[in-house]
Design an enzyme around this catalytic site. Structure first.
Site, PDB file in Angstrom:
ATOM      1  N   THR A  25      -8.453  -3.167  -0.200  1.00 29.43           N
ATOM      2  CA  THR A  25      -9.060  -4.474  -0.401  1.00 29.43           C
ATOM      3  C   THR A  25     -10.016  -4.833   0.733  1.00 29.43           C
ATOM      4  OG1 THR A  25      -7.155  -5.197  -1.651  1.00 29.43           O
ATOM      5  CG2 THR A  25      -8.518  -6.941  -0.751  1.00 29.43           C
ATOM      6  N   THR A  26      -9.568  -4.675   1.970  1.00 30.73           N
ATOM      7  CA  THR A  26     -10.398  -5.152   3.093  1.00 30.73           C
ATOM      8  C   THR A  26     -10.982  -4.010   3.936  1.00 30.73           C
ATOM      9  OG1 THR A  26      -8.458  -5.316   4.504  1.00 30.73           O
ATOM     10  CG2 THR A  26      -9.084  -7.319   3.309  1.00 30.73           C
TER      11      THR A  26
ATOM     12  N   ASP B 220       0.812  -1.224   0.000  1.00 29.29           N
ATOM     13  CA  ASP B 220       0.000   0.000   0.000  1.00 29.29           C
ATOM     14  C   ASP B 220       0.847   1.277   0.000  1.00 29.29           C
ATOM     15  OD1 ASP B 220      -2.242  -1.658   0.129  1.00 29.29           O
ATOM     16  OD2 ASP B 220      -2.169  -1.691   2.319  1.00 29.29           O
TER      17      ASP B 220
ATOM     18  N   GLY C  65      -4.490  -4.309  -3.679  1.00 28.55           N
ATOM     19  CA  GLY C  65      -5.448  -3.247  -4.006  1.00 28.55           C
ATOM     20  C   GLY C  65      -4.642  -2.031  -4.413  1.00 28.55           C
ATOM     21  N   HIS C  66      -4.669  -1.700  -5.690  1.00 29.12           N
ATOM     22  CA  HIS C  66      -3.864  -0.584  -6.206  1.00 29.12           C
ATOM     23  C   HIS C  66      -4.800   0.532  -6.657  1.00 29.12           C
ATOM     24  CE1 HIS C  66      -0.507  -3.724  -7.205  1.00 29.12           C
ATOM     25  NE2 HIS C  66      -0.769  -3.631  -5.926  1.00 29.12           N
TER      26      HIS C  66
ATOM     27  N   GLN D 120       1.923  -6.426  -3.302  1.00 30.39           N
ATOM     28  CA  GLN D 120       2.455  -6.632  -1.952  1.00 30.39           C
ATOM     29  C   GLN D 120       3.812  -5.924  -1.825  1.00 30.39           C
ATOM     30  OE1 GLN D 120       1.041  -9.752  -3.558  1.00 30.39           O
ATOM     31  NE2 GLN D 120      -0.758  -8.760  -2.757  1.00 30.39           N
TER      32      GLN D 120
ATOM     33  N   PRO E  52      -8.488  -0.565   9.025  1.00 37.23           N
ATOM     34  CA  PRO E  52      -7.614   0.573   9.336  1.00 37.23           C
ATOM     35  C   PRO E  52      -6.164   0.097   9.294  1.00 37.23           C
ATOM     36  CG  PRO E  52      -8.914  -0.058  11.262  1.00 37.23           C
ATOM     37  CD  PRO E  52      -9.360  -0.926  10.133  1.00 37.23           C
ATOM     38  N   ARG E  53      -5.279   0.860   8.645  1.00 39.05           N
ATOM     39  CA  ARG E  53      -3.873   0.447   8.576  1.00 39.05           C
ATOM     40  C   ARG E  53      -3.128   0.934   9.815  1.00 39.05           C
ATOM     41  NH1 ARG E  53      -3.562   2.532   2.354  1.00 39.05           N
ATOM     42  NH2 ARG E  53      -4.476   0.703   1.371  1.00 39.05           N
TER      43      ARG E  53
ATOM     44  N   THR F  53       2.809 -12.760   3.001  1.00 38.33           N
ATOM     45  CA  THR F  53       1.924 -13.376   2.029  1.00 38.33           C
ATOM     46  C   THR F  53       2.604 -14.646   1.496  1.00 38.33           C
ATOM     47  OG1 THR F  53       0.455 -12.929   0.156  1.00 38.33           O
ATOM     48  CG2 THR F  53       2.700 -12.027   0.003  1.00 38.33           C
TER      49      THR F  53
ATOM     50  N   LYS G 254       1.930   2.006  -5.187  1.00 38.30           N
ATOM     51  CA  LYS G 254       2.532   1.430  -6.405  1.00 38.30           C
ATOM     52  C   LYS G 254       1.664   1.753  -7.623  1.00 38.30           C
ATOM     53  CE  LYS G 254       2.488  -2.653  -4.339  1.00 38.30           C
ATOM     54  NZ  LYS G 254       2.238  -2.295  -2.944  1.00 38.30           N
TER      55      LYS G 254
HETATM   56  P1  GDP Z   1      -0.621   0.241  -3.595  1.00 39.07           P
HETATM   57  O1  GDP Z   1      -1.268  -0.995  -3.102  1.00 39.07           O
HETATM   58  O2  GDP Z   1       0.854   0.261  -3.329  1.00 39.07           O
HETATM   59  O3  GDP Z   1      -0.912   0.547  -5.034  1.00 39.07           O
HETATM   60  O4  GDP Z   1      -1.233   1.433  -2.742  1.00 39.07           O
HETATM   61  P2  GDP Z   1      -2.772   1.643  -2.324  1.00 39.07           P
HETATM   62  O5  GDP Z   1      -3.521   2.113  -3.506  1.00 39.07           O
HETATM   63  O6  GDP Z   1      -3.295   0.459  -1.605  1.00 39.07           O
HETATM   64  O7  GDP Z   1      -2.630   2.769  -1.221  1.00 39.07           O
HETATM   65  C1  GDP Z   1      -2.040   3.996  -1.500  1.00 39.07           C
HETATM   66  C2  GDP Z   1      -3.036   5.114  -1.177  1.00 39.07           C
HETATM   67  O8  GDP Z   1      -2.360   6.351  -1.134  1.00 39.07           O
HETATM   68  C3  GDP Z   1      -4.127   5.274  -2.236  1.00 39.07           C
HETATM   69  O9  GDP Z   1      -5.306   5.681  -1.604  1.00 39.07           O
HETATM   70  C4  GDP Z   1      -3.588   6.392  -3.121  1.00 39.07           C
HETATM   71  O10 GDP Z   1      -4.610   7.113  -3.788  1.00 39.07           O
HETATM   72  C5  GDP Z   1      -2.893   7.243  -2.115  1.00 39.07           C
HETATM   73  N1  GDP Z   1      -1.714   7.988  -2.599  1.00 39.07           N
HETATM   74  C6  GDP Z   1      -0.725   7.543  -3.414  1.00 39.07           C
HETATM   75  N2  GDP Z   1       0.251   8.475  -3.516  1.00 39.07           N
HETATM   76  C7  GDP Z   1      -0.127   9.522  -2.740  1.00 39.07           C
HETATM   77  C8  GDP Z   1       0.492  10.771  -2.406  1.00 39.07           C
HETATM   78  O11 GDP Z   1       1.581  11.111  -2.831  1.00 39.07           O
HETATM   79  N3  GDP Z   1      -0.211  11.586  -1.546  1.00 39.07           N
HETATM   80  C9  GDP Z   1      -1.434  11.247  -1.048  1.00 39.07           C
HETATM   81  N4  GDP Z   1      -2.031  12.095  -0.214  1.00 39.07           N
HETATM   82  N5  GDP Z   1      -2.033  10.069  -1.351  1.00 39.07           N
HETATM   83  C10 GDP Z   1      -1.378   9.221  -2.167  1.00 39.07           C
HETATM   84  P1  IMO Z   2      -0.829  -4.273  -2.189  1.00 39.37           P
HETATM   85  O1  IMO Z   2      -0.420  -4.822  -3.522  1.00 39.37           O
HETATM   86  C1  IMO Z   2      -0.935  -4.623   2.147  1.00 39.37           C
HETATM   87  C2  IMO Z   2      -1.026  -8.657   3.837  1.00 39.37           C
HETATM   88  C3  IMO Z   2      -2.304  -9.006   4.588  1.00 39.37           C
HETATM   89  C4  IMO Z   2      -1.744  -9.942   5.639  1.00 39.37           C
HETATM   90  C5  IMO Z   2      -0.655 -10.706   4.889  1.00 39.37           C
HETATM   91  C6  IMO Z   2      -1.098 -12.061   4.368  1.00 39.37           C
HETATM   92  O2  IMO Z   2      -2.113  -3.542  -2.219  1.00 39.37           O
HETATM   93  O3  IMO Z   2       0.291  -3.493  -1.576  1.00 39.37           O
HETATM   94  P2  IMO Z   2      -2.678 -12.801   2.361  1.00 39.37           P
HETATM   95  O4  IMO Z   2      -4.144 -12.540   2.123  1.00 39.37           O
HETATM   96  O5  IMO Z   2      -1.795 -12.298   1.279  1.00 39.37           O
HETATM   97  O6  IMO Z   2      -2.405 -14.230   2.723  1.00 39.37           O
HETATM   98  O7  IMO Z   2      -2.341 -11.951   3.695  1.00 39.37           O
HETATM   99  O8  IMO Z   2      -0.300  -9.878   3.790  1.00 39.37           O
HETATM  100  N1  IMO Z   2      -1.216  -8.176   2.459  1.00 39.37           N
HETATM  101  C7  IMO Z   2      -1.143  -6.886   2.100  1.00 39.37           C
HETATM  102  N2  IMO Z   2      -0.985  -5.781   2.826  1.00 39.37           N
HETATM  103  N3  IMO Z   2      -1.014  -4.528   0.809  1.00 39.37           N
HETATM  104  C8  IMO Z   2      -1.150  -5.632   0.048  1.00 39.37           C
HETATM  105  O9  IMO Z   2      -1.117  -5.593  -1.304  1.00 39.37           O
HETATM  106  C9  IMO Z   2      -1.255  -6.891   0.688  1.00 39.37           C
HETATM  107  N4  IMO Z   2      -1.416  -8.158   0.264  1.00 39.37           N
HETATM  108  C10 IMO Z   2      -1.364  -8.943   1.355  1.00 39.37           C
HETATM  109  O10 IMO Z   2      -2.908  -7.874   5.135  1.00 39.37           O
HETATM  110  O11 IMO Z   2      -1.121  -9.204   6.657  1.00 39.37           O
HETATM  111 MG    MG Z   3      -2.784  -1.627  -1.828  1.00 43.42          MG
END
Ligand code: GDP
Ligand code: IMO
Ligand code: MG
Length: 422
Positions: free
Chosen positions: A298-299, A14, A41-42, A222, A302-303, A237, A17
Site C-alpha cells: 500500500t505505502t 502482510d 494491500g493483498h 490487517q 520498507p517493512r 489500526t 493472506k
Molecule cells: P497480505 O496483506 O497478507 O495479503 O500480504 P501482502 O500481499 O501485503 O504481502 C505478502 C507478500 O509476500 C506479497 O508480495 C506476496 O506476493 C508474497 N508472498 C506470499 N506468499 C509467499 C511465499 O510463500 N513466498 C514468497 N517468496 N513470497 C510470498
Molecule cells: P494488510 O491487510 C500491514 C498498519 C499501519 C500502521 C497501523 C495503523 O495488507 O495486512 P492505519 O492506516 O490502519 O490507521 O495504520 O496499522 N497497517 C498495516 N500493516 N498490513 C496491513 O494490512 C495494514 N493495515 C494497517 O502500517 O502501523
Molecule cells: Mg498487505
C-alpha cells in the site's frame, strides 16, 4: 451444513493472506472483506502477473464467486472505482461485486485528519497508512459517518456539508488548510453514481447464501497484533481484524464459523511504529527484507523484519480460535544459513510463553531463541509436506509442536501455485 471459512492475519499484517484467499476462493460461492479499508494491500501473482487488492475481496478473481465488501469495511469511493476499473481493464468482470449499504464512506476530510493527527503526534506517531481509516471509524462510532446507503441518495449533500463545515473548524484551529465543500460534494456525487449499482443489503445476501448451504470465505485484512483491542495499542489500526470483526463486519453468527486459518510468514515483518520484540534491526533484518521483497503493497514503505515469534503466535491462536495455520515465505527463510525461532520470553529472569501487549511488560522481555539450520534449497517443485527437505520439516514441525495448531498451507513462492496443501 456448510460452514464459513475465515482467513486472518496472525501478526502485523502482510503475511500473504491474499494468496491463501485466492486459493480458497476458487471453490467459494461468496468471498467477503469484513473490516478495515484501503490500508490493506493483498498481493496475488497469477502466471507472473501481479494484482494488488486494497478493498475488493481477492475472491473476485474467481469468475463464479460473489465478492462482498461487508458492513464493517470503510470504503474510499475513489480508490474503489480505480480498483474496479483496473480489474475490468485486465478482463475481470465486477458484475459479482456487492458493497454493503451499511459500509461507511471515507471522505477527503478523513484523509486530511489522518495526516494532521499524525503530524501532531510528532515522535509518538503511529505510522498510519494516511488513508483516513482511523478518522472514518471515529465518525462511525461518533454517529456522524456517512453510510453507503446515504452516499448514493440525495441525503449525501446535507450530511457531507455538515461534516465538512465541522471538520473545517478543526482544520482552522490547527492552521491547516480547509476544504472546499461544494467541490468535494460535486466530485463525490459523481463517484456515488458509479458505485450505486453495486450497493446492496449484503447481510441479506449472506443470510440467503447460508440458508442455501453455499460456501462462504471471509477475507481478513490487517492482523491480530494490529487489532484495536488485542494489538499493541496505540500502534494498531482502528478496527477489529480478529475473529470478532468477522461476525460484526458481515452479519455472520459465531455458530456458522468453520475453519479459521491464521496466516503467518516463516519470519515476522511490520510496517509503522510500535513494539516488535523479535525485530532484527541489523544485517539479518536487511537480508530478510531483500530476500522477501518486504516493501509495503500500500505505502511502499520498507517493512521492519525479524524472527518468527511463537509466543505471539500462540496468543493469535487463542484470540481467534485458529484451527489451522498457513505459513508463507518458507522459501525465503530457507535461503538463510541459520534461523532463529522465538519459543519463549524471558521476563526479568522468568521464562514463559506468557504474552501481553502491555508496553512495560514487553519492554522487560527478551526473546528466547532456538536455532535451526536453513539452506532449504529449491522448493519450487515440491508439492507435499513429506517431500520437503529435512531442515524445513524440522522448523515447521517445531512450530506445530509448540503452538499445537496444525499447518494446513505452506508457501514456497509468491505465485498462486507456489503452495503445499497439507
Ligand atoms: P497480505 O496483506 O497478507 O495479503 O500480504 P501482502 O500481499 O501485503 O504481502 C505478502 C507478500 O509476500 C506479497 O508480495 C506476496 O506476493 C508474497 N508472498 C506470499 N506468499 C509467499 C511465499 O510463500 N513466498 C514468497 N517468496 N513470497 C510470498
Ligand atoms: P494488510 O491487510 C500491514 C498498519 C499501519 C500502521 C497501523 C495503523 O495488507 O495486512 P492505519 O492506516 O490502519 O490507521 O495504520 O496499522 N497497517 C498495516 N500493516 N498490513 C496491513 O494490512 C495494514 N493495515 C494497517 O502500517 O502501523
Ligand atoms: Mg498487505
Amino acid at each position: 451444513m456448510s460452514k464459513v471459512n475465515v482467513v486472518l492475519g496472525s501478526f502485523f499484517g502482510d503475511e500473504g493472506k491474499g494468496k491463501i484467499i485466492d486459493y480458497l476462493s476458487t471453490n467459494a460461492d461468496v468471498s467477503i472483506r469484513c473490516s478495515g479499508g484501503n490500508n490493506a494491500g493483498h498481493t496475488i501473482k497469477v502466471n507472473g502477473e501481479k494484482f494488488a487488492f486494497h478493498l475488493i475481496p481477492s475472491g473476485i478473481l474467481s469468475p463464479n464467486t460473489k465478492a462482498l465488501i461487508g458492513n464493517g469495511v470503510v470504503v474510499d469511493p475513489k480508490v474503489l472505482i480505480e480498483e474496479i476499473n483496473s480489474l475490468e481493464q485486465h478482463g475481470y468482470s465486477t458484475k459479482n461485486l456487492f458493497i454493503s449499504n451499511k459500509a461507511h464512506v471515507i471522505m477527503p476530510y478523513h484523509i486530511e485528519l489522518d495526516k494532521l493527527l499524525e503530524e501532531n503526534r510528532g515522535s509518538a506517531k503511529i505510522g498510519t497508512t494516511a488513508r483516513g481509516i482511523g478518522p472514518a471509524y471515529c465518525d462511525k462510532y461518533e454517529r456522524s459517518g456517512i453510510r453507503m446507503e446515504d452516499f448514493i441518495t440525495s441525503n449525501f449533500r446535507e450530511l457531507a456539508l455538515r461534516n465538512i463545515e465541522n471538520k473545517n473548524k478543526i482544520f482552522k484551529s490547527f492552521n491547516y488548510p480547509t476544504l472546499d465543500a461544494n467541490k468535494i460534494i460535486e466530485e463525490y456525487e459523481e463517484y456515488a453514481k458509479i458505485l450505486a449499482p453495486y450497493v446492496k443489503d449484503t447481510i441479506n445476501i449472506i443470510h440467503k447464501s447460508l440458508d442455501n448451504n453455499e460456501t462462504i470465505l471471509c477475507e481478513g485484512a490487517q492482523a491480530t497484533l494490529l487489532d484495536i483491542d488485542f494489538g499493541t495499542y496505540p500502534y494498531v489500526t482502528s478496527s477489529n481484524p480478529t475473529i470478532g470483526g468477522v461476525c460484526t463486519g458481515t452479519g455472520i453468527g459465531a455458530k456458522d464459523i468453520g475453519e479459521v486459518y491464521g496466516v503467518l510468514k516463516a519470519y515476522s515483518s511490520k510496517v509503522g511504529e510500535g513494539p516488535f520484540l523479535t525485530e532484527q534491526d541489523n544485517e539479518i533484518g536487511n537480508t530478510i527484507r531483500e530476500l522477501g521483497h518486504e516493501y509495503g503493497t500500500t505505502t511502499k514503505r520498507p517493512r521492519r523484519c525479524g524472527w518468527l515469534d511463537l509466543v505471539a503466535l500462540k496468543y493469535a491462536c487463542r484470540i481467534n480460535g485458529l484451527t489451522g495455520l498457513a505459513i508463507n515465505h518458507v522459501d525465503t527463510i530457507g535461503k538463510l544459513d541459520k534461523i532463529q525461532l522465538c519459543v519463549a520470553y524471558n521476563h526479568k529472569g522468568k521464562i514463559s510463553m506468557d504474552f501481553s501487549t502491555n508496553p512495560t511488560y514487553i519492554s522487560n522481555c527478551t526473546p528466547v531463541y532456538e536455532e535451526f539450520d536453513g539452506n532449504f534449497g529449491d522448493l519450487s517443485n515440491i508439492k507435499t509436506k513429506e517431500d520437503l527437505p529435512e531442515n524445513a520439516k524440522k522448523y515447521l514441525e517445531r512450530i506445530e509442536e509448540i503452538v499445537q495448531v496444525p499447518i494446513k498451507f505452506i508457501g514456497t513462492g509468491s505465485d498462486r501455485n507456489d503452495m503445499i496443501i497439507c
